[in-house]
Design an enzyme around this catalytic site. Sequence first.
Site, PDB file in Angstrom:
ATOM      1  N   ASN A   9     -45.190 -43.911  25.402  1.00  0.00           N
ATOM      2  CA  ASN A   9     -46.641 -43.877  25.631  1.00  0.00           C
ATOM      3  C   ASN A   9     -46.982 -45.069  26.530  1.00  0.00           C
ATOM      4  O   ASN A   9     -46.985 -46.200  26.072  1.00  0.00           O
ATOM      5  CB  ASN A   9     -47.363 -43.965  24.281  1.00  0.00           C
ATOM      6  CG  ASN A   9     -48.868 -44.114  24.437  1.00  0.00           C
ATOM      7  OD1 ASN A   9     -49.410 -43.992  25.536  1.00  0.00           O
ATOM      8  ND2 ASN A   9     -49.553 -44.395  23.329  1.00  0.00           N
ATOM      9  N   LYS A  11     -49.744 -45.826  27.781  1.00  0.00           N
ATOM     10  CA  LYS A  11     -51.128 -46.313  27.605  1.00  0.00           C
ATOM     11  C   LYS A  11     -51.785 -46.492  28.978  1.00  0.00           C
ATOM     12  O   LYS A  11     -51.489 -45.714  29.894  1.00  0.00           O
ATOM     13  CB  LYS A  11     -51.128 -47.588  26.764  1.00  0.00           C
ATOM     14  CG  LYS A  11     -50.356 -47.382  25.443  1.00  0.00           C
ATOM     15  CD  LYS A  11     -50.581 -48.433  24.413  1.00  0.00           C
ATOM     16  CE  LYS A  11     -49.785 -48.074  23.147  1.00  0.00           C
ATOM     17  NZ  LYS A  11     -49.962 -49.024  22.058  1.00  0.00           N
ATOM     18  N   HIS A  94     -54.168 -40.816  18.666  1.00  0.00           N
ATOM     19  CA  HIS A  94     -53.596 -42.170  18.661  1.00  0.00           C
ATOM     20  C   HIS A  94     -54.614 -43.147  18.071  1.00  0.00           C
ATOM     21  O   HIS A  94     -55.820 -42.986  18.271  1.00  0.00           O
ATOM     22  CB  HIS A  94     -53.223 -42.580  20.090  1.00  0.00           C
ATOM     23  CG  HIS A  94     -52.408 -43.835  20.126  1.00  0.00           C
ATOM     24  ND1 HIS A  94     -52.986 -45.085  20.025  1.00  0.00           N
ATOM     25  CD2 HIS A  94     -51.071 -44.031  20.215  1.00  0.00           C
ATOM     26  CE1 HIS A  94     -52.012 -45.992  20.051  1.00  0.00           C
ATOM     27  NE2 HIS A  94     -50.849 -45.379  20.167  1.00  0.00           N
ATOM     28  N   GLU A  96     -55.543 -45.976  18.941  1.00  0.00           N
ATOM     29  CA  GLU A  96     -56.452 -46.601  19.922  1.00  0.00           C
ATOM     30  C   GLU A  96     -57.589 -45.659  20.281  1.00  0.00           C
ATOM     31  O   GLU A  96     -58.713 -46.101  20.535  1.00  0.00           O
ATOM     32  CB  GLU A  96     -55.645 -47.043  21.161  1.00  0.00           C
ATOM     33  CG  GLU A  96     -54.793 -48.265  20.836  1.00  0.00           C
ATOM     34  CD  GLU A  96     -53.489 -48.366  21.614  1.00  0.00           C
ATOM     35  OE1 GLU A  96     -53.343 -47.693  22.646  1.00  0.00           O
ATOM     36  OE2 GLU A  96     -52.613 -49.125  21.161  1.00  0.00           O
ATOM     37  N   GLU A 166     -47.541 -44.194  12.870  1.00  0.00           N
ATOM     38  CA  GLU A 166     -47.755 -45.457  13.567  1.00  0.00           C
ATOM     39  C   GLU A 166     -48.689 -46.351  12.743  1.00  0.00           C
ATOM     40  O   GLU A 166     -49.914 -46.223  12.851  1.00  0.00           O
ATOM     41  CB  GLU A 166     -48.385 -45.213  14.946  1.00  0.00           C
ATOM     42  CG  GLU A 166     -47.534 -44.409  15.887  1.00  0.00           C
ATOM     43  CD  GLU A 166     -47.835 -44.731  17.354  1.00  0.00           C
ATOM     44  OE1 GLU A 166     -46.871 -44.943  18.095  1.00  0.00           O
ATOM     45  OE2 GLU A 166     -49.008 -44.802  17.737  1.00  0.00           O
ATOM     46  N   GLY A 172     -48.268 -52.981  18.932  1.00  0.00           N
ATOM     47  CA  GLY A 172     -48.524 -54.046  19.898  1.00  0.00           C
ATOM     48  C   GLY A 172     -48.539 -55.444  19.302  1.00  0.00           C
ATOM     49  O   GLY A 172     -48.981 -56.392  19.945  1.00  0.00           O
ATOM     50  N   SER A 213     -44.231 -51.392  17.793  1.00  0.00           N
ATOM     51  CA  SER A 213     -43.356 -52.509  18.161  1.00  0.00           C
ATOM     52  C   SER A 213     -41.866 -52.154  18.151  1.00  0.00           C
ATOM     53  O   SER A 213     -41.031 -52.999  17.833  1.00  0.00           O
ATOM     54  CB  SER A 213     -43.634 -53.731  17.263  1.00  0.00           C
ATOM     55  OG  SER A 213     -44.959 -54.202  17.467  1.00  0.00           O
TER      56      SER A 213
END
Length: 252
Positions: A9, A11, A94, A96, A166, A172, A213
Site C-alpha cells: 500500500n 498510500k 483502511h 486512515e 491492521e 507507521g 510496521s
Amino acid sequence: MRVPIVAGNWKMYKTVAEARHLVSELVPGLQAIAGVEKVICPPFTDLLAVRALLEGTNIQLGAQNMHWEPSGAYTGEISPLMLAELVRYVIIGHSERRTYFGETDQTVNRKLQSALLHGLLPILCVGETLEENESNRTREVIERQLRDGLARLDLNDPTTLVIAYEPVWAIGTGRAATGELANSVVADIIRPVLEELFGAPFAQGVRVLYGGSVKASIAAEFFSQPEIDGALVGGASLKAEEFIGITQAAAA
Ligand code: 13P
C-alpha cells in the site's frame, strides 16, 4: 491451501515518474518469486503508468479506495467501474480512511458490495486503535467491523475476499504486533466470525493478512504463523529491496 499474498500500500506517495522508477526496481526481484501473489497498490494517478509496466508480469495491481456508485455527480471520487478496467484488487476500509475521511462500517459495507459486484477483489482492513486495545475492546471492535462491514453479503467462494488485520497502533509506528498476537486475533476472532457469517469452508479458505510496521527483517515471524497468509505493507513497500525481501520471506 491458501496462497499467500504480499500487497504494498503505497498510500499518498510517488508521482508518476517516481512510481515508474520504483516499479522498474521491483519487477525483476518480484517476478522471480513463485508461490506468492504479489500486489502493488499505488495512488490512482499512477495506475495507468504502473499497469503498463506490469503488463506481462505476474505482479497484480490494486487501488487504495473507491466510491460505491458506478458513476455519478461525486466530485473527486473514483468508481468501481473505472477501477475494474485497471486493477484486480482494491483496499477497502483502511484505518486512515476511517480516521481521516469519515469512513464507517456502513460505507465500508456499501463499498464491499459494490467492489464484488464489479468483479474487484476487496482487501478489507480491520483493526483496533491503541485506546481500544488498552481498554480490552479488541474483540468487540473487530467483530463489529466484520459483522457490519460484511452485512448482507452472500459469500461462499473464499477467493473473492481478502482480510487484512491492521492494528492501528502498529501502523507507521515501527511498533509491529508480534506474530503470536496477530495469529491469535486471526484464529480467535477473525476466522470464527467469518465462520459464523459464511460457514467453515469460507472461514478456513479466506486469506488473512497482517499489516502494521512489517519490514523484511521481521516478516518471517508473521509468515511462520499458521493463520496468517501474508502481509499488507505500507512504508516498507516504497523501498524495492524491503518489499522484495518481505515477499521472499512469504515464499520461504
Ligand atoms: P506501515 O507498514 O507503514 O506500518 O503501514 C501499514 C499499512 O497501513 C498498510 O496498509
